[in-house]
Design a protein around this motif. Structure first.
Motif, PDB file in Angstrom:
ATOM      1  N   TRP A 147      -2.567   2.534  -2.144  1.00 18.77           N
ATOM      2  CA  TRP A 147      -2.787   3.388  -0.980  1.00 18.77           C
ATOM      3  C   TRP A 147      -2.183   4.772  -1.198  1.00 18.77           C
ATOM      4  N   LEU A 148      -1.049   4.824  -1.859  1.00 16.10           N
ATOM      5  CA  LEU A 148      -0.374   6.096  -2.102  1.00 16.10           C
ATOM      6  C   LEU A 148      -1.084   6.882  -3.207  1.00 16.10           C
ATOM      7  N   HIS A 149      -1.477   6.189  -4.246  1.00 17.67           N
ATOM      8  CA  HIS A 149      -2.187   6.822  -5.355  1.00 17.67           C
ATOM      9  C   HIS A 149      -3.535   7.358  -4.890  1.00 17.67           C
ATOM     10  N   GLY A 150      -4.256   6.549  -4.134  1.00 19.21           N
ATOM     11  CA  GLY A 150      -5.555   6.976  -3.617  1.00 19.21           C
ATOM     12  C   GLY A 150      -5.437   8.170  -2.692  1.00 19.21           C
ATOM     13  N   ILE A 207       3.525  14.844  -7.067  1.00 20.08           N
ATOM     14  CA  ILE A 207       4.937  14.744  -7.482  1.00 20.08           C
ATOM     15  C   ILE A 207       5.782  14.035  -6.424  1.00 20.08           C
ATOM     16  N   PRO A 208       5.770  14.491  -5.161  1.00 18.65           N
ATOM     17  CA  PRO A 208       6.573  13.755  -4.167  1.00 18.65           C
ATOM     18  C   PRO A 208       6.060  12.332  -3.921  1.00 18.65           C
ATOM     19  N   ALA A 209       4.741  12.126  -4.038  1.00 15.97           N
ATOM     20  CA  ALA A 209       4.207  10.775  -3.880  1.00 15.97           C
ATOM     21  C   ALA A 209       4.729   9.854  -4.983  1.00 15.97           C
ATOM     22  N   GLY A 210       4.811  10.379  -6.199  1.00 22.16           N
ATOM     23  CA  GLY A 210       5.357   9.596  -7.312  1.00 22.16           C
ATOM     24  C   GLY A 210       6.830   9.281  -7.120  1.00 22.16           C
ATOM     25  N   LEU A 267       3.510   5.518  -9.417  1.00 22.96           N
ATOM     26  CA  LEU A 267       2.526   5.885  -8.405  1.00 22.96           C
ATOM     27  C   LEU A 267       1.200   5.160  -8.617  1.00 22.96           C
ATOM     28  N   ALA A 268       0.776   5.033  -9.859  1.00 21.73           N
ATOM     29  CA  ALA A 268      -0.516   4.393 -10.165  1.00 21.73           C
ATOM     30  C   ALA A 268      -0.573   2.936  -9.708  1.00 21.73           C
ATOM     31  N   TYR A 270       8.341   9.072  -4.210  1.00 15.78           N
ATOM     32  CA  TYR A 270       8.394   8.091  -3.121  1.00 15.78           C
ATOM     33  C   TYR A 270       8.071   6.694  -3.640  1.00 15.78           C
ATOM     34  N   ALA A 271       7.047   6.582  -4.482  1.00 21.50           N
ATOM     35  CA  ALA A 271       6.678   5.279  -5.034  1.00 21.50           C
ATOM     36  C   ALA A 271       7.824   4.684  -5.850  1.00 21.50           C
ATOM     37  N   LYS A 272       8.486   5.539  -6.609  1.00 22.14           N
ATOM     38  CA  LYS A 272       9.588   5.060  -7.459  1.00 22.14           C
ATOM     39  C   LYS A 272      10.776   4.610  -6.609  1.00 22.14           C
ATOM     40  N   ILE A 273      11.105   5.390  -5.570  1.00 23.63           N
ATOM     41  CA  ILE A 273      12.283   5.071  -4.746  1.00 23.63           C
ATOM     42  C   ILE A 273      12.001   3.906  -3.797  1.00 23.63           C
ATOM     43  N   HIS A 274      10.888   3.952  -3.108  1.00 25.48           N
ATOM     44  CA  HIS A 274      10.600   2.961  -2.075  1.00 25.48           C
ATOM     45  C   HIS A 274      10.083   1.644  -2.634  1.00 25.48           C
ATOM     46  N   TYR A 275       9.244   1.701  -3.657  1.00 20.71           N
ATOM     47  CA  TYR A 275       8.611   0.498  -4.209  1.00 20.71           C
ATOM     48  C   TYR A 275       9.117   0.121  -5.603  1.00 20.71           C
TER      49      TYR A 275
END
Length: 102
Positions: free
Chosen positions: A66-69, A47-50, A61-62, A52-57
């Motif tokens: 590197w973050l998804h893995g 959840i936090p990785a997703g 997440l998928a 982060y992916a949405k905000i930063h990139y």
């Protein structure tokens, strides 16, 4: 129509109920139980990785390998614990059956 986020959040309640019941079963292999709890850790990391992916990139997440893995490592570890726990239980059952036959 129900959103996927809402459906995901609602799906946690049956899973928590499942964990509650299996954690009280004396037949449940401890290592496998840790694997089922590890799935919650995976969700807690994903959840936090997703977010982060949405905000930063500005991506899902998928789409950030590197973050998804890194998040998927937790699911892999949980699955390994499940397999090892149930494998151990099967071996113990086979050993107890062969001891009874002897």
């Amino acid at each position: 129509m129900i959103s996927k986020e809402t459906l995901f959040a609602l799906s946690l309640f049956p899973y928590l109920g499942f964990l509650w019941f299996i954690s009280r079963s004396p037949q449940m292999p401890r290592l496998a139980l840790y694997g089922f709890y590890g799935t919650l850790v995976f969700v807690g990391v994903t959840i936090p990785a997703g977010i982060y992916a949405k905000i930063h990139y500005q991506e899902q997440l998928a789409n950030i390998d590197w973050l998804h893995g890194s998040a998927e490592v937790f699911l892999t570890l949980a699955n390994i614990l499940l397999v090892l726990g149930f494998r151990q239980a099967v071996k113990n059952l086979e050993n107890s059956k062969s001891d009874q036959e002897s």
